[in-house]
Motif scaffolding. Structure first.
Motif, PDB file in Angstrom:
ATOM      1  N   VAL A 115       0.837  -1.202   0.000  1.00  0.00           N
ATOM      2  CA  VAL A 115       0.000   0.000   0.000  1.00  0.00           C
ATOM      3  C   VAL A 115       0.869   1.248   0.000  1.00  0.00           C
ATOM      4  O   VAL A 115       0.608   2.212  -0.728  1.00  0.00           O
ATOM      5  N   SER A 116       1.921   1.227   0.823  1.00  0.00           N
ATOM      6  CA  SER A 116       2.813   2.376   0.889  1.00  0.00           C
ATOM      7  C   SER A 116       3.473   2.649  -0.460  1.00  0.00           C
ATOM      8  O   SER A 116       3.579   3.805  -0.887  1.00  0.00           O
ATOM      9  N   ARG A 117       3.903   1.601  -1.170  1.00  0.00           N
ATOM     10  CA  ARG A 117       4.534   1.791  -2.480  1.00  0.00           C
ATOM     11  C   ARG A 117       3.547   2.361  -3.494  1.00  0.00           C
ATOM     12  O   ARG A 117       3.899   3.228  -4.302  1.00  0.00           O
ATOM     13  N   ILE A 118       2.313   1.884  -3.462  1.00  0.00           N
ATOM     14  CA  ILE A 118       1.295   2.395  -4.396  1.00  0.00           C
ATOM     15  C   ILE A 118       1.021   3.860  -4.114  1.00  0.00           C
ATOM     16  O   ILE A 118       0.947   4.687  -5.039  1.00  0.00           O
ATOM     17  N   TRP A 119       0.875   4.231  -2.853  1.00  0.00           N
ATOM     18  CA  TRP A 119       0.618   5.632  -2.504  1.00  0.00           C
ATOM     19  C   TRP A 119       1.772   6.523  -2.941  1.00  0.00           C
ATOM     20  O   TRP A 119       1.565   7.623  -3.460  1.00  0.00           O
ATOM     21  N   ARG A 120       3.009   6.072  -2.725  1.00  0.00           N
ATOM     22  CA  ARG A 120       4.163   6.878  -3.138  1.00  0.00           C
ATOM     23  C   ARG A 120       4.195   7.041  -4.649  1.00  0.00           C
ATOM     24  O   ARG A 120       4.524   8.114  -5.159  1.00  0.00           O
ATOM     25  N   ALA A 121       3.881   5.967  -5.384  1.00  0.00           N
ATOM     26  CA  ALA A 121       3.931   6.027  -6.844  1.00  0.00           C
ATOM     27  C   ALA A 121       2.925   7.020  -7.407  1.00  0.00           C
ATOM     28  O   ALA A 121       3.180   7.666  -8.424  1.00  0.00           O
ATOM     29  N   PHE A 122       1.773   7.170  -6.732  1.00  0.00           N
ATOM     30  CA  PHE A 122       0.716   8.053  -7.243  1.00  0.00           C
ATOM     31  C   PHE A 122       0.601   9.344  -6.428  1.00  0.00           C
ATOM     32  O   PHE A 122      -0.344  10.110  -6.635  1.00  0.00           O
ATOM     33  N   GLY A 123       1.559   9.584  -5.539  1.00  0.00           N
ATOM     34  CA  GLY A 123       1.569  10.847  -4.806  1.00  0.00           C
ATOM     35  C   GLY A 123       0.396  11.023  -3.856  1.00  0.00           C
ATOM     36  O   GLY A 123      -0.074  12.147  -3.652  1.00  0.00           O
ATOM     37  N   LEU A 124      -0.088   9.961  -3.270  1.00  0.00           N
ATOM     38  CA  LEU A 124      -1.228  10.030  -2.342  1.00  0.00           C
ATOM     39  C   LEU A 124      -0.714  10.094  -0.904  1.00  0.00           C
ATOM     40  O   LEU A 124       0.108   9.259  -0.499  1.00  0.00           O
ATOM     41  N   LYS A 125      -1.198  11.077  -0.142  1.00  0.00           N
ATOM     42  CA  LYS A 125      -0.788  11.263   1.248  1.00  0.00           C
ATOM     43  C   LYS A 125      -2.024  11.540   2.099  1.00  0.00           C
ATOM     44  O   LYS A 125      -2.307  12.688   2.464  1.00  0.00           O
ATOM     45  N   PRO A 126      -2.803  10.501   2.426  1.00  0.00           N
ATOM     46  CA  PRO A 126      -4.048  10.723   3.173  1.00  0.00           C
ATOM     47  C   PRO A 126      -3.838  11.338   4.550  1.00  0.00           C
ATOM     48  O   PRO A 126      -4.769  11.937   5.099  1.00  0.00           O
ATOM     49  N   HIS A 127      -2.639  11.217   5.123  1.00  0.00           N
ATOM     50  CA  HIS A 127      -2.407  11.737   6.473  1.00  0.00           C
ATOM     51  C   HIS A 127      -2.175  13.240   6.474  1.00  0.00           C
ATOM     52  O   HIS A 127      -2.185  13.862   7.543  1.00  0.00           O
ATOM     53  N   LEU A 128      -1.955  13.845   5.313  1.00  0.00           N
ATOM     54  CA  LEU A 128      -1.693  15.284   5.238  1.00  0.00           C
ATOM     55  C   LEU A 128      -2.943  16.042   4.828  1.00  0.00           C
ATOM     56  O   LEU A 128      -3.787  15.520   4.093  1.00  0.00           O
ATOM     57  N   VAL A 129      -3.038  17.285   5.295  1.00  0.00           N
ATOM     58  CA  VAL A 129      -4.140  18.155   4.886  1.00  0.00           C
ATOM     59  C   VAL A 129      -3.598  19.573   4.751  1.00  0.00           C
ATOM     60  O   VAL A 129      -2.791  20.020   5.563  1.00  0.00           O
ATOM     61  N   ASP A 130      -3.979  20.246   3.684  1.00  0.00           N
ATOM     62  CA  ASP A 130      -3.626  21.643   3.465  1.00  0.00           C
ATOM     63  C   ASP A 130      -4.845  22.515   3.738  1.00  0.00           C
ATOM     64  O   ASP A 130      -5.977  22.105   3.474  1.00  0.00           O
ATOM     65  N   GLU A 131      -4.594  23.698   4.267  1.00  0.00           N
ATOM     66  CA  GLU A 131      -5.680  24.626   4.544  1.00  0.00           C
ATOM     67  C   GLU A 131      -5.610  25.810   3.588  1.00  0.00           C
ATOM     68  O   GLU A 131      -4.534  26.176   3.117  1.00  0.00           O
ATOM     69  N   PHE A 132      -6.748  26.386   3.286  1.00  0.00           N
ATOM     70  CA  PHE A 132      -6.792  27.566   2.445  1.00  0.00           C
ATOM     71  C   PHE A 132      -7.948  28.447   2.890  1.00  0.00           C
ATOM     72  O   PHE A 132      -8.837  28.022   3.628  1.00  0.00           O
ATOM     73  N   LYS A 133      -7.914  29.690   2.473  1.00  0.00           N
ATOM     74  CA  LYS A 133      -8.954  30.651   2.815  1.00  0.00           C
ATOM     75  C   LYS A 133      -9.309  31.447   1.567  1.00  0.00           C
ATOM     76  O   LYS A 133      -8.435  32.030   0.933  1.00  0.00           O
ATOM     77  N   LEU A 134     -10.573  31.461   1.215  1.00  0.00           N
ATOM     78  CA  LEU A 134     -11.034  32.232   0.074  1.00  0.00           C
ATOM     79  C   LEU A 134     -11.450  33.620   0.524  1.00  0.00           C
ATOM     80  O   LEU A 134     -12.110  33.783   1.544  1.00  0.00           O
ATOM     81  N   SER A 135     -11.061  34.612  -0.243  1.00  0.00           N
ATOM     82  CA  SER A 135     -11.449  35.981   0.071  1.00  0.00           C
ATOM     83  C   SER A 135     -12.840  36.260  -0.487  1.00  0.00           C
ATOM     84  O   SER A 135     -13.079  36.079  -1.682  1.00  0.00           O
ATOM     85  N   PRO A 136     -13.778  36.710   0.361  1.00  0.00           N
ATOM     86  CA  PRO A 136     -15.122  37.055  -0.138  1.00  0.00           C
ATOM     87  C   PRO A 136     -15.213  38.486  -0.650  1.00  0.00           C
ATOM     88  O   PRO A 136     -16.309  38.962  -0.972  1.00  0.00           O
TER      89      PRO A 136
END
Length: 343
Positions: free
Chosen positions: A126-147
């Motif tokens: 599973v780890s090799r498949i995730w690395r090959a396709f750039g999948l990182k379920p444990h990470l999350v990025d935050e963003f903020k949209l300006s209204p």
């Protein structure tokens, strides 16, 4: 002993073999094979080549024969048989689809262990498949949209000042770093020693706060700064007066700043009327990243404040002034690259 394979080289083959033989990135095995073929083409016999290059006679016979039959392609190793794949393309697709479209019953995201249990595969697979396709379920990025309804116009205005500043004018990025705390650790900091990092207690004592007003000159990187005990429009007006005294009278002043209420009070509006060379350019709401002085605040925090200890507000303000003086002795401007269209 079979008949010796005759090696005949074209000028192009010889140039290629000589280049491969001396190229630093060539493997030693390929370089040796090139030297064998070159020696054979020069008329040396198998025994002499083996003795001079320090290899077996069978090795010489093999590679001169391979070259005679297949040319340059014969000098490369044949694909070696290995263990057949145990993970099929369907297995890979199943892991990817499950990762992207489903979540485990007892968690918000997959781990390699939970995915392995759900798919019947090994954790390493599973780890090799995730690395090959750039999948990182444990990470999350935050963003903020300006209204901000004027987001596009404001971005073009501010970025235009950065990329194409007006003539006979200075562009300043202004903001406040409020509630800067004078923090001291509850025990003395233990210094760095070989094998051990600097150590400090996790808890601290608060000794008061101060407010830092800063104006970053986009062109030179120089900073005009002031420290105040309070944070009101009155302090902001005084800071504008400081800027007015600092900037030569023959230059217009374009100020990039945020939408804080202290920047828009009636007293500030009246001050701007009395000082027509000042022009305010407001960033969109929730878009502090457009103000370059925020990058300077990050330098101050990372290099001076985060690991500093201050026993009083007076000590804190003196420390900040020292760092600002050091910065202005050798200022470095922050260069903006993104155009408004790219943003």
């Amino acid at each position: 002993m079979g008949r010796r394979a005759e090696v005949v080289l074209t000028a192009e083959d010889r140039e290629t073999l000589e280049r491969w033989a001396r190229r630093p990135k060539s493997s030693q095995a390929l370089a040796l094979r090139c030297r064998i073929v070159l020696a054979a083409a020069d008329g040396e016999n198998t025994i002499d080549i083996a003795d001079r290059l320090g290899c077996g006679r069978g090795t010489v016979s093999k590679w001169r024969g391979r070259f005679a039959e297949h040319g340059l392609d014969g000098l490369h190793d044949d694909p070696r048989p290995g263990k057949p794949r145990t993970i099929t393309d369907d297995d890979v697709e199943r892991v990817i689809v499950k990762t992207l479209e489903e979540t485990p019953a007892n968690a918000t995201h997959w781990s390699t262990r939970s995915m392995a249990a759900a798919t019947g595969m090994s954790q390493s697979a599973v780890s090799r498949i995730w690395r090959a396709f750039g999948l990182k379920p444990h990470l999350v990025d935050e963003f903020k949209l300006s209204p901000d309804p004027q987001f596009i116009d404001k971005v073009r205005d501010v970025v235009g000042l950065y990329l194409n500043p007006p003539d006979a004018a200075v562009v300043l990025c202004v903001d406040e770093k409020t509630q800067v705390q004078a923090l001291d650790r509850t025990a003395p900091v233990l210094p760095l020693i070989p094998g051990t990092p600097e150590r400090r207690t996790h808890d601290y004592v608060r000794n008061g706060t101060t407010n830092l007003y800063a104006a970053l000159d986009v062109a030179s990187g120089n900073v005009i700064a002031d420290l105040t005990p309070r944070h009101r429009s009155e302090e902001f007006r005084r800071f504008l007066n400081l800027i007015d005294r600092t900037v030569p009278d023959d230059l217009d002043v374009h100020i990039v700043l945020d939408n804080q209420s202290t920047h828009k009070t009636p007293s500030i509006q009246r001050w701007l009327i009395r000082h027509p060379r000042f022009h305010l350019h407001f960033t969109p709401t929730y878009s502090s990243w457009l103000n370059l002085v925020e990058r300077w605040f990050a330098e101050l925090t990372n290099k001076w404040l985060r690991r500093g200890t201050h026993r009083s507000v007076r000590e804190l303000t003196a420390s900040i002034r020292t760092w600002i003086t050091s910065w202005n002795d050798d200022p470095k401007p922050f260069v903006w690259h993104k155009t408004a269209d790219e943003i």
